[in-house]
Design an enzyme around this catalytic site. Structure first.
Site, mmCIF file in Angstrom:
data_model
loop_
_atom_site.group_PDB
_atom_site.id
_atom_site.type_symbol
_atom_site.label_atom_id
_atom_site.label_comp_id
_atom_site.label_asym_id
_atom_site.label_seq_id
_atom_site.Cartn_x
_atom_site.Cartn_y
_atom_site.Cartn_z
ATOM 1 N N LYS A 153 1.104 17.950 -40.231
ATOM 2 C CA LYS A 153 -0.320 17.661 -40.342
ATOM 3 C C LYS A 153 -0.730 16.639 -39.273
ATOM 4 O O LYS A 153 -0.068 15.599 -39.121
ATOM 5 C CB LYS A 153 -0.611 17.115 -41.744
ATOM 6 C CG LYS A 153 -2.074 16.896 -41.981
ATOM 7 C CD LYS A 153 -2.339 16.368 -43.379
ATOM 8 C CE LYS A 153 -3.792 15.922 -43.460
ATOM 9 N NZ LYS A 153 -4.082 15.180 -44.669
ATOM 10 N N ASP A 194 -8.906 40.592 -27.728
ATOM 11 C CA ASP A 194 -10.002 41.390 -28.285
ATOM 12 C C ASP A 194 -9.391 42.709 -28.759
ATOM 13 O O ASP A 194 -9.002 43.554 -27.954
ATOM 14 C CB ASP A 194 -11.090 41.632 -27.234
ATOM 15 C CG ASP A 194 -12.330 42.245 -27.865
ATOM 16 O OD1 ASP A 194 -12.197 43.235 -28.609
ATOM 17 O OD2 ASP A 194 -13.436 41.718 -27.625
ATOM 18 N N ILE A 195 -9.295 42.866 -30.060
ATOM 19 C CA ILE A 195 -8.571 44.009 -30.635
ATOM 20 C C ILE A 195 -9.289 45.312 -30.292
ATOM 21 O O ILE A 195 -8.673 46.283 -29.834
ATOM 22 C CB ILE A 195 -8.444 43.835 -32.169
ATOM 23 C CG1 ILE A 195 -7.717 42.526 -32.480
ATOM 24 C CG2 ILE A 195 -7.708 45.015 -32.791
ATOM 25 C CD1 ILE A 195 -7.769 42.105 -33.927
ATOM 26 N N LYS A 246 -22.534 45.251 -25.817
ATOM 27 C CA LYS A 246 -21.173 45.230 -26.378
ATOM 28 C C LYS A 246 -20.541 46.622 -26.372
ATOM 29 O O LYS A 246 -19.339 46.772 -26.152
ATOM 30 C CB LYS A 246 -21.258 44.694 -27.814
ATOM 31 C CG LYS A 246 -20.023 43.999 -28.265
ATOM 32 C CD LYS A 246 -20.274 43.155 -29.508
ATOM 33 C CE LYS A 246 -20.896 41.817 -29.139
ATOM 34 N NZ LYS A 246 -21.125 40.979 -30.314
ATOM 35 N N ASP A 275 -12.586 34.356 -32.329
ATOM 36 C CA ASP A 275 -12.506 34.479 -30.872
ATOM 37 C C ASP A 275 -11.447 33.558 -30.275
ATOM 38 O O ASP A 275 -10.844 33.861 -29.264
ATOM 39 C CB ASP A 275 -13.871 34.174 -30.246
ATOM 40 C CG ASP A 275 -14.880 35.268 -30.569
ATOM 41 O OD1 ASP A 275 -14.470 36.443 -30.599
ATOM 42 O OD2 ASP A 275 -16.056 34.949 -30.818
ATOM 43 N N ASN A 316 -14.012 31.968 -40.335
ATOM 44 C CA ASN A 316 -15.450 32.230 -40.354
ATOM 45 C C ASN A 316 -15.839 32.716 -41.752
ATOM 46 O O ASN A 316 -14.983 32.848 -42.623
ATOM 47 C CB ASN A 316 -15.831 33.234 -39.259
ATOM 48 C CG ASN A 316 -15.126 34.562 -39.450
ATOM 49 O OD1 ASN A 316 -15.310 35.221 -40.447
ATOM 50 N ND2 ASN A 316 -14.289 34.928 -38.474
HETATM 51 O O1 C5P Z 1 -17.378 40.172 -29.576
HETATM 52 P P1 C5P Z 1 -17.722 40.317 -31.009
HETATM 53 O O2 C5P Z 1 -16.860 39.478 -31.908
HETATM 54 O O3 C5P Z 1 -19.162 40.115 -31.346
HETATM 55 O O4 C5P Z 1 -17.432 41.842 -31.323
HETATM 56 C C1 C5P Z 1 -17.450 42.366 -32.596
HETATM 57 C C2 C5P Z 1 -16.597 43.580 -32.660
HETATM 58 O O5 C5P Z 1 -15.412 43.401 -31.908
HETATM 59 C C3 C5P Z 1 -16.138 43.873 -34.071
HETATM 60 O O6 C5P Z 1 -15.947 45.265 -34.208
HETATM 61 C C4 C5P Z 1 -14.824 43.129 -34.158
HETATM 62 O O7 C5P Z 1 -13.954 43.675 -35.149
HETATM 63 C C5 C5P Z 1 -14.276 43.314 -32.755
HETATM 64 N N1 C5P Z 1 -13.468 42.202 -32.263
HETATM 65 C C6 C5P Z 1 -12.151 42.413 -32.023
HETATM 66 N N2 C5P Z 1 -11.365 41.410 -31.527
HETATM 67 C C7 C5P Z 1 -11.893 40.204 -31.275
HETATM 68 C C8 C5P Z 1 -13.257 39.954 -31.520
HETATM 69 C C9 C5P Z 1 -14.012 40.980 -32.031
HETATM 70 O O8 C5P Z 1 -11.678 43.522 -32.254
HETATM 71 N N3 C5P Z 1 -11.115 39.249 -30.805
#
Ligand code: C5P
Length: 429
Positions: A320, A339-340, A371, A310, A242
């Site tokens: 390749k 999702d960290i 969120k 995501d 991104n």
């Molecule tokens: O769900 P979204 O990407 O909009 O959420 C943003 C927040 O969640 C940010 O703080 C980002 O660092 C964290 N995040 C995460 N792991 C993911 C996606 C987003 O920690 N896979």
């Protein structure tokens, strides 16, 4: 702790480390059965061009000989405070100052207790009290000793003093018991040593010196910041990414370090210099970022600024991917990344203050509020990325907490960072 308590073992956390010019380590070996592993540690560090000088405690000499360490370091091995010849050649103060980093490995319960109490009754402990350099302690002891309330208290004190501590490994012990307390393997210690040499943090040293640190609002605090995008490989030449530049996260890490915090910055692939005084861990993918974050905790505050991808390719092609001539694109099955932020929020090591970022293109505050609940954090900093925020120098943010929402004007990212660090300081007080 301490960025180091998680033991950023390169095998568990595949991070990239930077090349560096010749650095010097003073290795203090104290007297535990794991002292023999210091020989391998010296070999690994020297293989990477790091100069090592060794100091042994009296009891360490019962486990390895000064001769072995001397051969591997190609240097005199120091051990006696009152040996006039040694002291004349190079005094204990000079020994404590000339290295870039002091590594105590193995660190026995005894030397840890002396360090925590500021006792200086031999050459090793005198050096540790006299030094103005960062110190990494790598504990190794019997599981009961590691779990004893006195050791817990001493480790907590060392962490407050800014000493880096590596978590011991678990497993069978030399004494026949089983549990936590084994010295981590030398490659993990060498990796941690190289990370600290690459990014020494002045706040660590200040943290042990209240006269300097007292005025710094975040002195003694460990702040974790994630920044940048992640790259999710599709094949050896392509990846999902991104537009995140990492600028906002780096600015926050810099502001927290300036405020006296010990800062660990887990950075995705970005083209930015490490801010002064910040310990940086480079990662590529979301899964690597999660592992690095988990390895870095505990922290007093975590600010998750990274734009984590995501999704990733469900499987990475070894070669390749070629067009097959049919005109139809190759299918690209995706898998969801962890999702960290949400994972950390639910974990035992959840920092007392956990802040997420939310990049939105519409209904910014509403989405951020949703969120906040969904991710289980204390604050969401929401920004409208419909303009040129990604890669740009300014940011227009809204701070959304359970209680209220606050909107700031469009500000330079550095200013957003400074103001946010003020809020963090207030909340940690
Ligand atoms: O769900 P979204 O990407 O909009 O959420 C943003 C927040 O969640 C940010 O703080 C980002 O660092 C964290 N995040 C995460 N792991 C993911 C996606 C987003 O920690 N896979």
């Amino acid at each position: 702790m301490n960025g180091s308590r998680g033991g950023l073992d390169s095998a568990q956390h595949p991070v990239q480390t930077r090349r560096m010019t010749t650095k010097r380590v003073l290795l203090i070996v104290s007297g535990g059965i794991a002292a023999y592993k210091s020989l391998e540690l010296v070999r690994l560090l020297r293989k990477d061009g790091i100069a090592v000088r060794a100091v042994m405690t009296e009891s360490a000499k019962e486990f390895v000989t000064p001769l072995s360490l001397g051969v591997l370091t190609e240097d005199h091995v120091y051990g006696n405070m009152f040996d006039l010849k040694e002291e004349r050649e190079i005094g204990h103060i000079q020994l404590s100052r000339e290295a870039d980093l002091i590594v105590v490995s193995p660190a026995t319960a005894n030397i840890i207790a002396k360090m925590a109490g500021g006792i200086a009754d031999d050459l090793a402990t005198t050096i540790l009290l006299a030094t103005d350099k960062p110190v990494l302690a790598v504990p190794a002891m019997n599981v009961r000793m590691w779990e004893h309330v006195a050791t817990r208290r001493n480790i907590a004190q060392l962490e407050r003093d800014g000493i880096h501590i590596m978590d011991p490994d678990s497993g069978p012990m030399a004494c026949g018991e089983y549990g936590e307390g084994r010295l981590p393997e030398p490659p993990a210690i060498a990796e941690k040593t190289k990370q600290l040499l690459a990014n020494p943090n002045p706040a660590d040293i200040l943290a042990g010196q209240p006269d300097f640190a007292a005025d710094m609002p975040l002195a003694g605090k460990h702040v974790l910041v994630t920044a940048g995008p992640t790259h999710e490989p599709i094949d050896p030449v392509r990846y999902i990414a991104n537009r995140s530049s990492g600028k906002q996260g780096f600015a926050i890490a810099a502001a927290a370090a300036k405020a006296g915090a010990r800062v660990t910055l887990v950075a995705g692939p970005v083209n930015l210099d490490t801010p002064p005084g910040v310990t940086r861990v480079d990662v590529l993918t979301a899964r690597e970022m999660l592992a690095a974050v988990q390895g870095t905790l505990p922290a007093d505050a975590a600010i998750m600024v990274a734009a984590v991808a995501d999704w990733r390719a469900a499987s990475e092609a070894g070669q390749k991917i070629k067009k097959d001539g049919s005109g139809a694109p190759a299918p690209l099955p995706l898998a969801e990344n962890p999702d960290i932020l949400a994972t950390i929020a639910k974990s035992e090591k959840r920092p007392p203050l956990l802040i997420g970022f939310a990049a939105e293109t519409e209904n910014v505050v509403d989405h951020a509020r949703a969120k906040l609940t969904r991710k289980g954090c204390d604050m969401i900093v929401a920004n409208d990325v419909s303009g040129d925020v990604m890669g740009g120098s300014h940011n227009c943010v809204h701070l959304v907490t359970e209680a209220h929402t606050e909107s700031w004007e469009n500000l330079p990212k550095d200013e957003v960072a400074n103001r946010l660090v003020e809020r963090i300081t207030a909340r940690l007080e």
